[in-house]
Design a protein around this motif. Structure first.
Motif: not given
Length: 504
Positions: A257-258, A284-285, A310-312, A327-328
């Motif tokens: 978990v990032g 990949s997230i 890959y979305q953070f 958002a990010g």
């Protein structure tokens, strides 16, 4: 406008339609990369605190009115320190006619030396600082701040980390830091809390999010940076009056978990979102959203988001209509901003993909808030490298969207409409194409006429036709010039999905 899709389908394009007014989407030349910045606002202006990467001893404040005009600036020079914001998107606050800011300084100019937290109070016209105080903690080599929260008229909280050197190799071990001050920067109490790993495992929890509840508690969440992989999210709850720890829990996920962010649900529970790695190489997230009680027990959770992205996300807020917004920044070719809204029932309402100009350029969202008129404002950076006559440049970037993710007025869809839309997944092959291409659906479609539109990057509809579909593909042939386009598919008036098309 932004086209909206539920179930995490994309809405990554701008359509300029007659009668619609674009919201603020503006960049400011600063020759800097603003991956991290702080954002605050009052009734008329945005306030931004940021470092300038070309001068790490300069801290820059900017005041911008709601039309996007810079009205005041303030540069503070630190000759003997390196200034860092880290990921402190919550560290700038407007309170009782003053601007409060918290950031980290490294007095010996290197990241490995002792760090302190600077607490500062600034006039709203950015003429000068009113008061500044440096906070350090006995027994720790360094302290850094990554979140703050005003909790009364006269007190506020900060959270981050307190670093100590452990073991024969004197490696850094992070303890969770939570401290309470009055508005004259006098310390009321401070609490540090280690995580569950032994001292030979470096690093530890970093508080990046503070939530106040109705039961006298303070919830801190964030990411314990634990090596080796996998990383973990965490949440910890404290007594708001004394700082006493109630509990600390870590959440590991399938592959790590990032980071984890929480918001108050006002019913004795917390809403959370976790950046959830879906593979062992952290490429990949997706997002794990759910509800947690005041004891840290997960009551429900749901994995949402597109695969192979890959979305953070960098935070979570409760929206004025009772929903939640995160958002990010994501990466799919190049960096782009995104916003994601979901309901209190964990239903995805929409996700938007945002950029300043061209979708193939670097557009990074660092921080965001909701305005009193329900619109969302985002701040970050934009890297212009697409047909730039004088070379590539970095800019600061300010973006406003409405409560439905639209970047123009008049394109809103109500949540009732969004629940009825049935999204489909499709791909374009070949892509890039020379004008003739196939649309391939992931699943077999019901037979009928489907409407296909192609829009260029200036927001103009350049192609439209209806196609009869009764299986998993359709073939399209156009005579459009070379360029980048958005392909939009709809049926019976409902928008189904979109994909980028490159013609060469």
């Amino acid at each position: 406008m932004k086209i909206l899709f539920p179930l995490m389908l994309v809405l990554g394009f701008s359509l300029q339609v007659s009668g619609q007014i674009p919201y603020l989407n503006k960049r400011y030349e600063r020759n800097t990369v603003l991956h991290n910045a702080s954002l605050a606002m009052d009734s008329t202006s945005y306030y931004i605190g940021s470092i300038i990467n070309t001068n790490v001893r300069l801290y820059h404040y900017t005041k911008i009115d709601f039309l996007g005009n810079i009205t005041d600036t303030l540069d503070l020079n630190f000759n003997d320190t390196i200034t860092r914001i880290e990921n402190c998107k919550e560290c700038l606050q407007v309170h009782k006619g003053r601007l409060y800011n918290m950031y980290t300084n490294f007095p010996k100019r290197t990241a490995s030396d002792s760090a302190t937290i600077v607490l500062s109070k600034i006039q709203l016209d950015l003429k000068d600082t009113i008061e500044t105080k440096v906070f350090a903690l006995n027994g720790y080599q360094a302290v850094t701040v990554e979140a703050s929260r005003i909790d009364s008229d006269s007190t506020f909280l900060i959270s981050g980390l307190a670093a100590r050197l452990v073991g024969a190799n004197l490696q850094f071990k992070y303890d969770l830091l939570l401290a309470k001050f009055d508005t004259s920067f006098n310390l009321i109490w401070v609490t540090t809390l280690p995580n569950n790993t032994p001292n030979n495992v470096p690093f530890g929890p970093i508080g990046g999010n503070i939530v106040l509840d109705k039961y006298g508690g303070v919830l801190v969440s964030g990411s314990p940076f634990v090596e080796p992989f996998p990383k973990m999210g965490f949440a910890a709850r404290f007594n708001a009056k004394t700082g006493a720890s109630y509990w600390y829990k870590e959440f590991k996920g399938d592959h790590g978990v990032g980071g984890m962010y929480c918001a108050n649900r006002d019913d004795g529970t917390y809403q959370f979102i976790q950046n959830w790695y879906t593979d062992s190489i952290s490429s990949s997230i997706r997002f794990n959203i759910g509800v947690m009680d005041t004891m840290g027990n997960i009551l429900s959770q749901k994995l949402v988001g597109e695969n192979n992205r890959y979305q953070f996300c960098l935070g979570l807020i409760t929206t004025l209509d009772g929903g939640y917004y995160a958002a990010g920044t994501g990466k799919y070719g190049d960096r782009y901003g995104f916003g994601f809204k979901f309901s209190s029932q964990q239903d995805s309402l929409w996700q938007g993909y945002y950029w300043h100009d061209d979708p193939w350029e670097f557009s990074w969202i660092a921080t965001f808030q909701q305005k009193p008129d329900s619109n969302f404002v985002h701040f970050g950076s934009h890297f212009d490298h697409w047909n730039v006559p004088n070379g590539s440049k970095f800019y600061s970037w300010l973006l406003e969207t409405d409560n439905h993710g639209c970047d123009t007025s008049g394109c809103n869809l109500g949540s009732e409409d969004l629940q009825e839309i049935k999204g489909v997944e499709f791909s374009i092959y070949p892509n890039p194409s020379r004008g003739t291409f196939q649309i391939k659906f992931e699943d077999q479609q019901g037979q009928g006429y489907y409407n296909l539109e192609i829009w260029d990057m200036l927001g103009r509809k350049v192609y439209e036709d209806a196609y009869w579909i009764e299986d998993r593909r359709m073939e399209v042939s156009t005579n459009l010039p070379q360029g980048v386009y958005n392909v939009i598919l709809s049926k019976d008036g409902y928008l189904l999905g979109s994909e980028k098309l490159v013609l060469e």
